[in-house]
Design an enzyme around this catalytic site. Structure first.
Site, short mmCIF file in Angstrom:
data_model
loop_
_atom_site.label_atom_id
_atom_site.label_comp_id
_atom_site.label_asym_id
_atom_site.label_seq_id
_atom_site.Cartn_x
_atom_site.Cartn_y
_atom_site.Cartn_z
N ASP A 166 3.13 10.42 27.38
CA ASP A 166 2.86 9.68 28.62
C ASP A 166 3.58 8.33 28.69
O ASP A 166 3.99 7.89 29.77
CB ASP A 166 1.35 9.47 28.80
CG ASP A 166 0.64 10.79 29.14
OD1 ASP A 166 1.34 11.77 29.44
OD2 ASP A 166 -0.59 10.82 29.10
N GLU B 222 17.37 -6.68 50.04
CA GLU B 222 16.15 -6.65 50.87
C GLU B 222 15.36 -7.96 50.80
O GLU B 222 14.34 -8.10 51.47
CB GLU B 222 15.26 -5.49 50.44
CG GLU B 222 15.82 -4.12 50.80
CD GLU B 222 15.90 -3.89 52.30
OE1 GLU B 222 15.06 -4.44 53.03
OE2 GLU B 222 16.82 -3.18 52.74
C1 SIN Z 1 -0.37 11.08 25.20
O1 SIN Z 1 0.58 10.58 25.81
O2 SIN Z 1 -0.83 10.56 24.17
C2 SIN Z 1 -1.02 12.31 25.69
C3 SIN Z 1 -0.12 13.21 26.42
C4 SIN Z 1 1.01 13.77 25.61
O3 SIN Z 1 1.27 13.43 24.48
O4 SIN Z 1 1.71 14.64 26.16
#
Ligand code: SIN
Length: 361
Positions: free
Chosen positions: A125, A318
């Site tokens: 993530d 902008e």
């Molecule tokens: C995380 O980012 O720790 C959970 C999701 C993932 O690793 O895909």
């Protein structure tokens, strides 16, 4: 007579086989495997689910580094692998203090002559953020490779083991030296600065959409086709070895006709810098412009960025950045602009110098 001839042939055959064995042994001894250290931080690659079909709703960051290594015994043929558990977290909780700890450990290990490369296992993530942070603060040309997986270790056709194998291969490869921090998943090699997670659940999620990936791993070998033109690692001015905190920098996300509430709250919370994830070419909705201008007058550094995900935010396009004393975020995503602004603020508060950094890194 016949007996003597047979004995001579047998002796010759034995000698030949003995030489072959010696040659094979010598060859094995001369193939020196690279020393690769795996620094484990958690994520889905270390996750477990209730069943083999659980690919959502599993628990990230439960499997330890030694178990990750033991799950891929094939790695022993390509590297001398060792492992350290640095953290055991889901990557949405990766904070500045984690980044500083990780960067210091990476720099310390890479300064050792018995470490040839580093693999960091990480949740996907925020993997791109950690990768970019390290790309700016690692002081070595040796390979540093971030890897994760989209399916937990218990899932059928989990992608973690193959991704980890590829990461170790890459971290031990001379081809990866001097290329900055790399990200490998799904057989694709991307550069830390430009890669993003682009799909919430697909295995084929890490992309450098417009600029293109750096290369592939095919048949147990990395193939590179491009290199970043932006400075990284040994060529940056950032040094975190003596830092224990980073300046507070926040991201304010724009939408149609957004008001100043979030910006005012972030400034009141003590932010030293704000990245505005504007619409389009970093446009500022009417109620946002005075809020950002007021923040700047209070000394908060403002980076005008875009939520679009592709393209450059044009300086003085902008908004009149010269007049407002703002910085533009080039083509960095807001989350990566935040990282560069945090590091920039460890060196200076001069907007011109910070603008140069955004065009350099
Ligand atoms: C995380 O980012 O720790 C959970 C999701 C993932 O690793 O895909």
């Amino acid at each position: 007579m016949l007996f003597r001839q047979t004995a001579r042939s047998a002796a010759a055959l034995f000698g030949f086989l003995f030489c072959l064995a010696l040659a094979a042994q010598a060859q094995t001894a001369s193939v020196k495997l690279p020393n690769v250290t795996i620094l484990a931080t958690g994520g889905t690659i270390a996750g477990t689910g209730a069943t083999s079909t659980t690919t959502v709703g599993y628990t990230a960051a439960t499997v330890g580094v030694q178990a990750l290594i033991q799950a891929v015994p094939e790695m022993t043929k390509i590297a001398n692998v060792s492992g350290e558990q640095v953290f055991q977290i889901a990557s949405e909780n990766m904070g500045n203090e984690h980044w500083l700890t990780l960067a210091k450990r990476v720099n310390t290990l890479l300064a050792q002559s018995n470490v040839d490369g580093i693999v960091i296992t990480h949740g996907t993530d925020t993997l791109e953020e950690t990768a970019y942070f390290l790309n700016l603060v690692v002081k070595s040309k040796k390979p540093v490779v971030l890897v994760g997986s989209m399916r937990p270790s218990t899932a059928m056709s989990a992608d973690g083991p193959a991704n980890l194998y590829n990461a170790v291969l890459l971290a031990g490869s001379q081809d990866a030296v001097g290329r900055g921090v790399l990200v490998v998943l799904n057989d694709q090699i991307n550069g830390a600065r430009d890669v993003s997670k682009t799909n919430t659940t697909s295995l084929d999620t890490f992309k450098t959409t417009e600029l293109g990936m750096l290369g592939y791993i095919v048949g147990g070998k990395p193939f590179f086709y491009r290199a970043t033109t932006r400075k990284h690692t040994v060529d940056t001015e950032f040094d975190v070895m003596n830092l224990s905190v980073l300046p507070q920098v926040e991201v304010a996300y724009a939408h149609a006709n957004v008001g100043p509430v979030a910006i005012d709250a972030l400034v009141a919370s003590g932010a030293k810098g704000l990245v505005h994830a504007g619409v389009g070419d970093g446009s500022l909705p009417a109620k946002v412009r005075p809020a950002l201008s007021a923040a700047r007058k209070k000394g908060v550094l403002i980076v005008r960025s875009s939520r679009v995900g592709q393209g450059i935010v044009a300086r003085n396009g902008e908004a009149n950045d010269d007049e407002l004393d703002f910085v533009v975020g080039d083509n960095l995503s807001p989350q990566k602009a935040r990282i560069l602004l945090m590091l920039a603020l460890t060196k200076t508060t001069n907007t011109r110098d910070i603008q140069k950094m955004f065009w350099t890194y």
